[in-house]
Design an enzyme around this catalytic site. Structure first.
Site, PDB file in Angstrom:
ATOM      1  N   HIS A 326       0.917  -1.242  -0.238  1.00  0.00           N
ATOM      2  CA  HIS A 326      -0.006  -0.097   0.032  1.00  0.00           C
ATOM      3  C   HIS A 326       1.024   1.317   0.045  1.00  0.00           C
ATOM      4  O   HIS A 326       1.683   1.277   0.687  1.00  0.00           O
ATOM      5  CB  HIS A 326      -0.958  -0.117   1.246  1.00  0.00           C
ATOM      6  CG  HIS A 326      -1.957   0.900   1.096  1.00  0.00           C
ATOM      7  ND1 HIS A 326      -1.890   2.425   1.280  1.00  0.00           N
ATOM      8  CD2 HIS A 326      -3.552   0.851   0.987  1.00  0.00           C
ATOM      9  CE1 HIS A 326      -2.983   3.180   0.958  1.00  0.00           C
ATOM     10  NE2 HIS A 326      -3.846   2.145   0.881  1.00  0.00           N
ATOM     11  N   ARG A 346      -6.120  10.309  -0.315  1.00  0.00           N
ATOM     12  CA  ARG A 346      -5.615  10.777  -1.807  1.00  0.00           C
ATOM     13  C   ARG A 346      -6.790  10.887  -2.671  1.00  0.00           C
ATOM     14  O   ARG A 346      -7.024  11.825  -3.308  1.00  0.00           O
ATOM     15  CB  ARG A 346      -4.699  10.160  -2.327  1.00  0.00           C
ATOM     16  CG  ARG A 346      -3.392  10.274  -1.788  1.00  0.00           C
ATOM     17  CD  ARG A 346      -2.280   9.408  -2.433  1.00  0.00           C
ATOM     18  NE  ARG A 346      -2.421   8.045  -1.786  1.00  0.00           N
ATOM     19  CZ  ARG A 346      -2.606   6.981  -2.524  1.00  0.00           C
ATOM     20  NH1 ARG A 346      -2.171   6.652  -3.870  1.00  0.00           N
ATOM     21  NH2 ARG A 346      -2.680   5.748  -1.881  1.00  0.00           N
TER      22      ARG A 346
END
Lengths: 555, 231
Positions: A326, A346
């Site tokens: 990740h 994000r």
């Protein structure tokens, strides 16, 4: 609170924030996304899968001769926990139509769907019901629900993100079932994030070309998992749940059909036999193998148990050479190193920023690309920030989210992240987080078709334990979708099969054969698998445990 | 590095161990040599497996926390609560009505709440637990669902409650009722599901499935990307 020496770098992040905000608000791309060539280059040079020693050839089993992730190959070349001759398979402790191994999202979805077909289910789980990565997913679930989106666009995003290695029929099932899954979960009582008019809130994720990410704040997995668990517990007459009992081998019959499993009581150390007409493996992934020495976002129980026992029984593995890191695991403070910082950050406009306050990559590249770019920024370009314990990371600018979406947005949409950092006196509405890639997901797994069938009759697989859905790189929000779509499919098809099949004589012959194969291949290992749990006992303490006998990682 | 770490003493179920001062309770127990099977789960504050109670020297208070995310302190004495015995009533969600009557039937003990606020003080998530129980009593299910949303079901509220309420199960039922019956619905969702059933997208998907790798690749890199902020 961040140490004093990081202040200068933090100041640079602040200084560039206003400009980055204006660009983000304009609707233009904040940074150019990479083309095919740029993606390949950064992956090849910086993704941990391509480092020396990351992969090796496996010497035994159905994938013999193939190159796999080294830690996976090690695990597959391990001995069984049991001696088959000690088991009298004519006297099973339990008999059922359908055995489900694993009590996470896929296992629970499978159980709920199977009982609609009128079969009896036993669901076993290594720890508690719901102890799974499913509980921990934060950011969301993809489903093409908006008018400007479609299952075909979702298909293209998923298969491009997976480097075109995904099995087409599995991607089709994933994207076409998605809206129905949203409805199914809503009917069970999952509270999706919504806009004031009731329409589903959708945002972007890495590699999505439409805003398609549904969420339940940043407790998406927990909200879904608790609903599924509660519903499983509403049917004790049809679903028998046995906790703290991992499966340590599958049982076959003399016709080559899967016929149940040997289970092991973690607390009393007893073994039991479950005879089942059909079996579903829903044991999840392998983060706790700490591949390449990485910290992990994963649950304590993520040790790839299902992969090991299915492989011994002859199931084929797909893409077990591909590991997902990740992009944003926490690196500071030390106590939360490796913890997941959701990609929803994000998705909502957060940006990865180097020590000079510069955005250095499009914030929503597919995960492997984004991770490799962050590693490049730290290792090659030396633009990372070093922590007091010697870790390195980049900033993930969260205050920008608040400026983009309005004050109070973070506390409302990211309560888990806010809490996680606030415990250590970092207020993510005002200061960025420090992040580096963390071991997150098993991209590959046991090969299945769109009915979740393996090449072994009677053995089904769903969720992270399966391989093929995501090719060699999964997109955010497609795993929550995966365990729902394929959990439901596995439950339905395994139940239909269980109603028809006639079992022969039960056997553990495959375990003996595998042991012989290890010997023939000249493997001199004392490893035992499934390992069941990681061991974090310090070396010094282990040295003093003079009377302790270790079976793999367990005393 | 290890040798330089500052060490403190904690008491795990009464036994003294020297552990690193910057460790979490869970990290400290493992450092001491415990191989955890109970009282451990996601290790990141989402699963509620590692509820812990502790006291500090010279302090009469009984504190609560999650072992995975609470730091040790010198002289801390602690015990884990790896399991909370709690009745789980069986219900058919399809047949419930989203009103206070449902709670009167399924969780009648909710109405014994004396508003002492001990549950709220015990919550490691710092949720307003008593407030959501009171919201249920008033029949305000939306409020109860909202306030209990971040509950991780660790059970610390339930073991401290003098009225013997199992708050986390009550909150879960409130959320399920809200999600199923009270939440406003998305009007487009049913249409999308119907369109898929009618095969409206099948041709487009079949076309992509048949494409060779190169064409698919081209199509992928040429696709348009919806802007971050949207319309």
């Amino acid at each position: 609170m961040y140490p004093e020496y990081m202040r200068e770098s933090l100041k640079k992040v602040e200084q560039t924030r206003q400009k980055r905000l204006e660009l983000a608000k304009s609707g233009k791309e904040v940074y150019p996304p990479m083309n095919a060539k740029e993606r390949e280059e950064v992956l090849y040079k910086f993704h941990p899968d391509y480092r020396e020693g990351a992969r090796r050839v496996v010497k035994v089993g159905p994938n013999k001769g193939e190159t796999l992730t080294t830690e996976v190959a090690d695990l597959l070349e391990s001995h069984s926990r049991i001696k088959p001759e000690q088991f009298d398979l004519t006297k099973p402790d339990y008999e059922t139509d359908l055995l489900i191994i694993g009590g996470g999202g896929a296992g629970c979805a499978a159980a709920l769907t199977a009982i609609e077909e009128g079969v009896k289910v036993i669901l076993i789980t290594k720890l508690r019901l719901g102890d799974a990565n499913s509980m921990m997913s934060q950011g969301g679930m993809q489903a093409a629900v908006n008018p400007n989106d479609s299952p075909a666009i979702h298909y293209l995003d998923a298969i491009g993100g997976g480097h075109f290695d995904n099995k087409p029929e599995l991607v089709k099932a994933l994207v076409m079932d998605a809206p129905e899954v949203v409805k199914w979960l809503e009917n069970l009582g999952v509270m999706w994030d919504r806009l004031p008019d009731g329409s589903l809130q959708t945002i972007h994720g890495g590699g999505t070309s439409r805003r398609r990410m549904l969420s339940c704040r940043d407790y998406t997995g927990a909200a879904i998992m608790r609903t599924l668990m509660d519903e499983v517990r509403n049917h004790p007459d049809k679903i028998k749940v046995i906790e703290f009992n991992p499966a340590i081998e599958l049982i076959m019959d003399d016709k080559g059909q899967c016929a149940g499993a040997v289970i092991y009581n973690l607390e009393t150390e007893e073994y039991s036999i479950i005879k089942a007409k059909a079996t579903i493996i829903a044991t999840g992934g392998y983060g706790r193998l700490h591949i390449r020495g990485f910290d992990t976002t994963n649950h304590y129980g993520a040790t790839a148990d299902g992969i090991v026992i299915a492989y011994r029984a002859g199931a084929n593995l797909l893409y077990m050479d591909s590991v997902q890191y990740h992009p944003t695991g926490a690196v500071y403070p030390e106590q939360i190193a490796g913890f997941l910082v959701t990609e929803k950050i994000r998705g909502a406009g957060g940006q990865p920023i180097n020590k000079d306050g510069e955005l250095f990559v499009f914030p929503r590249e597919p995960r492997d690309v984004e991770s490799a770019a962050i590693i490049r920024e730290c290792i090659e370009r030396k633009k990372g920030i070093v922590t007091p314990s010697g870790r390195v990371g980049v900033w993930l600018d969260s205050p920008l989210i608040e400026m983009l979406n309005g004050e109070g947005f973070i506390k409302k949409q990211f309560p888990a992240m806010y809490r996680q950092f606030y415990r250590y006196n970092i207020d993510i509405t005002k200061e960025p987080m420090l992040v580096f890639p963390s071991l997150h997901y098993q991209n590959g797994g046991i090969e299945i078709n769109e009915k979740c069938e393996t090449k072994i009759p009677g053995l089904y697989v769903a969720g992270e334990a399966s391989g093929g859905v995501h090719g060699r790189n999964r997109l955010m929000g497609n795993s929550v979708l995966d365990y729902n779509v394929f959990g439901r499919r596995a439950g339905r098809y395994a139940a239909e099969y269980a109603k028809k099949v006639k079992l022969g004589k039960l056997t553990l012959e495959h375990v003996k054969k595998y042991e012989e194969e290890l010997k023939e291949a000249g493997i001199q290992s004392n490893r035992i698998a499934p390992i069941l749990l990681p061991n974090y006992t310090p070396v010094e303490v282990r040295k003093r445990q003079l009377t302790a006998h270790y079976e793999g990682t367990l005393r | 590095m290890e040798a330089k770490r500052e060490m403190i003493t904690i008491y795990i179920m009464g036994k003294a161990y020297k552990v690193p001062a910057d460790a979490t309770i869970m990290g400290a127990m493992e450092y001491a040599g415990y191989q955890l099977k109970r009282g451990v789960g996601c290790r990141e504050g989402f699963c509620g497996a590692c509820a812990t109670v502790y006291r500090l020297p010279g302090d009469y208070k009984l504190y609560t926390g999650l072992a995975c995310s609470t730091l040790v302190r010198d002289g801390m004495y602690l015990a884990q609560i790896p399991f909370v015995p709690a009745d789980k009533p069986i219900y058919d969600i399809e047949k419930l009505e989203p009103t206070v009557i449902t709670f009167q039937k399924i969780y009648p003990e909710v109405f014994r709440c004396v508003a002492c606020n001990t549950c709220t003080k015990a919550c490691p998530q710092e949720l307003e637990v008593m407030d959501y129980i009171q919201a249920v009593i008033r029949g305000d299910i939306a409020k109860a669902a909202d306030l209990s949303f971040d509950c991780i079901c660790c059970g610390l509220c339930a073991i401290r409650c003098p009225a013997e309420i199992v708050q986390y199960n009550v909150g879960l039922l409130a959320r399920r009722l809200y999600g199923k019956y009270l939440n406003p619905k998305d009007k487009q969702l049913d249409r999308r599901i119907e369109d898929i059933k009618q095969g409206r997208f099948s041709k487009a998907i079949e076309e992509l499935m048949k494409m060779n790798r190169e064409d698919l690749r081209k199509r992928y890199y040429e696709r348009d990307i919806e802007s971050q902020v949207g319309d």
